[in-house]
Design a protein around this motif. Structure first.
Motif, PDB file in Angstrom:
ATOM      1  N   SER A   1       0.852  -1.180   0.000  1.00  0.00           N
ATOM      2  CA  SER A   1       0.000   0.000   0.000  1.00  0.00           C
ATOM      3  C   SER A   1       0.891   1.235   0.000  1.00  0.00           C
ATOM      4  CB  SER A   1      -0.907  -0.010   1.242  1.00  0.00           C
ATOM      5  OG  SER A   1      -1.760   1.122   1.255  1.00  0.00           O
ATOM      6  N   VAL A   2       0.269   2.409  -0.114  1.00  0.00           N
ATOM      7  CA  VAL A   2       1.034   3.658  -0.070  1.00  0.00           C
ATOM      8  C   VAL A   2       1.086   4.228   1.342  1.00  0.00           C
ATOM      9  CG1 VAL A   2       0.533   4.189  -2.484  1.00  0.00           C
ATOM     10  CG2 VAL A   2      -0.983   5.057  -0.695  1.00  0.00           C
ATOM     11  N   SER A   3       0.272   3.692   2.253  1.00  0.00           N
ATOM     12  CA  SER A   3       0.279   4.146   3.642  1.00  0.00           C
ATOM     13  C   SER A   3      -0.327   3.060   4.518  1.00  0.00           C
ATOM     14  CB  SER A   3      -0.528   5.445   3.796  1.00  0.00           C
ATOM     15  OG  SER A   3      -1.888   5.237   3.460  1.00  0.00           O
ATOM     16  N   ASP A   4      -0.082   3.157   5.808  1.00  0.00           N
ATOM     17  CA  ASP A   4      -0.629   2.184   6.743  1.00  0.00           C
ATOM     18  C   ASP A   4      -0.967   2.883   8.048  1.00  0.00           C
ATOM     19  OD1 ASP A   4      -1.216  -0.586   7.656  1.00  0.00           O
ATOM     20  OD2 ASP A   4       0.432  -0.173   9.033  1.00  0.00           O
TER      21      ASP A   4
ATOM     22  N   THR B   1       5.933   1.771  -0.879  1.00  0.00           N
ATOM     23  CA  THR B   1       6.423   3.056  -1.384  1.00  0.00           C
ATOM     24  C   THR B   1       7.557   3.620  -0.532  1.00  0.00           C
ATOM     25  OG1 THR B   1       4.548   4.093  -0.243  1.00  0.00           O
ATOM     26  CG2 THR B   1       4.317   3.717  -2.610  1.00  0.00           C
ATOM     27  N   ASP B   2       7.771   3.070   0.655  1.00  0.00           N
ATOM     28  CA  ASP B   2       8.898   3.519   1.490  1.00  0.00           C
ATOM     29  C   ASP B   2      10.241   3.205   0.839  1.00  0.00           C
ATOM     30  OD1 ASP B   2       7.236   4.479   3.477  1.00  0.00           O
ATOM     31  OD2 ASP B   2       7.321   2.652   4.680  1.00  0.00           O
ATOM     32  N   PHE B   3      10.247   2.282  -0.135  1.00  0.00           N
ATOM     33  CA  PHE B   3      11.488   1.917  -0.812  1.00  0.00           C
ATOM     34  C   PHE B   3      11.827   2.878  -1.960  1.00  0.00           C
ATOM     35  CE2 PHE B   3       9.985  -1.919   1.232  1.00  0.00           C
ATOM     36  CZ  PHE B   3      11.142  -2.435   1.802  1.00  0.00           C
ATOM     37  N   PHE B   4      11.005   3.927  -2.124  1.00  0.00           N
ATOM     38  CA  PHE B   4      11.215   4.880  -3.216  1.00  0.00           C
ATOM     39  C   PHE B   4      11.217   6.322  -2.682  1.00  0.00           C
ATOM     40  CE2 PHE B   4       9.233   1.083  -4.820  1.00  0.00           C
ATOM     41  CZ  PHE B   4       9.903   0.809  -6.003  1.00  0.00           C
ATOM     42  N   PRO B   5      12.076   6.627  -1.725  1.00  0.00           N
ATOM     43  CA  PRO B   5      12.045   7.957  -1.100  1.00  0.00           C
ATOM     44  C   PRO B   5      12.418   9.101  -2.041  1.00  0.00           C
ATOM     45  CG  PRO B   5      14.014   6.773  -0.423  1.00  0.00           C
ATOM     46  CD  PRO B   5      13.156   5.780  -1.162  1.00  0.00           C
ATOM     47  N   MET B   6      13.149   8.806  -3.109  1.00  0.00           N
ATOM     48  CA  MET B   6      13.617   9.858  -4.012  1.00  0.00           C
ATOM     49  C   MET B   6      12.729  10.023  -5.241  1.00  0.00           C
ATOM     50  SD  MET B   6      16.107  10.800  -2.217  1.00  0.00           S
ATOM     51  CE  MET B   6      16.869  11.998  -3.315  1.00  0.00           C
ATOM     52  N   ILE B   7      11.653   9.257  -5.314  1.00  0.00           N
ATOM     53  CA  ILE B   7      10.767   9.330  -6.482  1.00  0.00           C
ATOM     54  C   ILE B   7       9.709  10.409  -6.254  1.00  0.00           C
ATOM     55  CG2 ILE B   7       9.157   8.057  -7.956  1.00  0.00           C
ATOM     56  CD1 ILE B   7      12.067   7.113  -8.078  1.00  0.00           C
TER      57      ILE B   7
END
Length: 242
Positions: A74-77, A85-91
């Motif tokens: 998910s995008v949030s929890d 999405t936590d694995f894409f901090p620079m996107i």
């Protein structure tokens, strides 16, 4: 004209339910005006913004992630657990997962900000293979495996035929490793199928999605899909169903 929440969902910003929440929270604008009512309809000429960002202005991006176990698709929890999405901090783009893997399931998951592409890949009429490796409790018989190959009746209906192979077994520990290829995407489907034949899953990993595999990736790694890979996936999802 279409309902605002449907337009937001189709753009891949959020699910329809989440889009409704965003509207109620005053985070959505139509033609510069904040909208908080769910009944509003818009046309393709209307400018829709979510959190001040026009929904159709982002460059489409496509990623593959080797999701570790213990991560939410998910995008949030609301419980503060780690999400994909936590694995894409620079996107900078607002990416989201295509489909989902269970919290305790590892393996391939795709992420994008292209709602049309996501909907295309998940459409039930297109049979895109997903390959899983499962460690199960118990050693299934040939007849039990044939049940999976023929399709097995679950509470939400009979599954499509699966490709099944037992890779190894451990008689002392009473466990087995099974490869299972399906093209459906029901909730917890692989686990429920294996539970239904009496061999509950101990560990599960998705090793392949269509032609994509985990080559060169370790848990937590991600890479951007090449334009050719995106084109191949789109072609597969647009092809005539089997």
């Amino acid at each position: 004209m279409e309902r605002l929440q449907k337009v937001i969902a189709r753009a891949g910003i959020a699910s329809r339910r989440k889009a409704e929440e965003l509207i109620k929270e005053g985070k959505v604008k139509v033609n510069g005006q904040i909208v908080t009512e769910l009944g509003v309809k818009v046309t393709s000429n209307d400018k829709v913004e979510v959190d001040e960002v026009p929904i159709d202005k982002e460059e489409p991006v496509y990623f593959i992630l080797y999701k570790p176990s213990g991560v939410i698709s998910s995008v949030s929890d609301d419980k503060g657990r780690k999400v994909v999405t936590d694995f894409f901090p620079m996107i900078p783009q607002r990416i989201f997962p295509i489909g989902r893997l269970d919290y305790d399931t590892s393996g391939i998951i795709l992420l994008t900000n292209d709602g049309e592409f996501s909907n295309l890949l998940q459409h039930p009429k297109y049979e895109i293979d997903k390959e899983y490796i499962a460690k199960v409790k118990g050693i299934p018989t040939k007849e039990q495996l044939r049940k999976l190959e023929r399709g097995i009746v679950l509470e939400d209906g009979k599954t499509a035929p699966a490709q099944v192979k037992m890779i190894s077994l451990d008689k002392k520990k009473n466990t087995a490793i099974i490869r299972l290829v399906i093209h459906e995407g029901r909730n917890r489907q692989v686990k429920r199928m294996l539970e239904a034949i009496g061999t509950p899953v101990m560990k599960l990993k998705r090793e392949r999605y269509a032609f994509l595999d985990l080559s060169g990736l370790t848990a937590g790694d991600a890479r951007e899909l090449s334009p050719h890979e995106v084109k191949q996936l789109r072609a597969m999802a647009s092809a005539k169903p089997r």
